[in-house]
Design an enzyme around this catalytic site. Sequence first.
Site, PDB file in Angstrom:
ATOM      1  CD  GLU A  75      -1.546  -2.420   1.725  1.00  0.00           C
ATOM      2  OE1 GLU A  75      -0.285  -2.752   1.831  1.00  0.00           O
ATOM      3  OE2 GLU A  75      -2.186  -2.972   2.700  1.00  0.00           O
ATOM      4  CB  CYS A 112      -0.177  -3.023   8.759  1.00  0.00           C
ATOM      5  SG  CYS A 112       1.018  -2.000   7.864  1.00  0.00           S
TER       6      CYS A 112
HETATM    7  N1  THU Z   1       2.271  -6.148   4.156  1.00  0.00           N
HETATM    8  C1  THU Z   1       1.696  -5.348   3.279  1.00  0.00           C
HETATM    9  O1  THU Z   1       2.315  -5.415   2.183  1.00  0.00           O
HETATM   10  N2  THU Z   1       0.729  -4.658   3.790  1.00  0.00           N
HETATM   11  C2  THU Z   1       0.153  -4.413   4.800  1.00  0.00           C
HETATM   12  O2  THU Z   1      -0.634  -3.806   5.023  1.00  0.00           O
HETATM   13  C3  THU Z   1       0.817  -5.511   6.030  1.00  0.00           C
HETATM   14  C4  THU Z   1       1.806  -6.569   5.233  1.00  0.00           C
HETATM   15  C5  THU Z   1       3.526  -7.076   3.571  1.00  0.00           C
HETATM   16  C6  THU Z   1       4.537  -6.636   4.454  1.00  0.00           C
HETATM   17  C7  THU Z   1       5.477  -7.790   4.479  1.00  0.00           C
HETATM   18  O3  THU Z   1       6.361  -7.978   3.226  1.00  0.00           O
HETATM   19  C8  THU Z   1       4.739  -9.035   4.251  1.00  0.00           C
HETATM   20  O4  THU Z   1       3.130  -8.464   3.901  1.00  0.00           O
HETATM   21  C9  THU Z   1       4.169  -9.904   5.557  1.00  0.00           C
HETATM   22  O5  THU Z   1       4.019  -9.044   6.767  1.00  0.00           O
END
Ligand code: THU
Length: 162
Positions: A75, A112
Amino acid sequence: MSEIRRESILKCYTDINQLNDTDRLLLEEAKKAVDTSYAPYSNFHVGCALQLNNGVIVKGSNQENIAYPSGLCAERVAIFSAGANYPNEAVKIMAITVKSDKFKVIEPIMSCGACLQSMSEYEMRFKKPMRIILQGETGDIYIAEGLKNFMPFMFWTDELKG
Ligand code: THU
């Protein structure tokens, strides 16, 4: 004592064909972005496609690093890229989808907190709530009109605004 309650509304669709043309296109673009993810540590691939006010679609995917905190979520890759390349365009819609090499993701996964906070800056900056579309690898699709549905008490104060 009193209570402060705020309501979150997520619309739930069971099939991509129930979405309007733009939303469906964005979700399909987000699914394409999943394939550009670099996630050798988590094996969890996230794709994001956003549409700007001028119609341009910007994509992003999570990019990991051997020094783990140096990586970045899909994101923020997408929205910072939009901010850097189209600084005057509001973000209208963001579609986010995921895929894991280890398990089947059959439910939408919420962004997140750090991503939600970063996304909220763009709503505030352009004074325009964005539509957020979430889907796992398969299964239900959630759509929210504005980040307030995910972060009803988000961090913001006009006094800090430059
Ligand atoms: N991740 C995202 O790309 N977006 C989020 O909102 C949460 C987590 C990714 C970060 C990491 O590369 C993987 O997901 C596992 O946490």
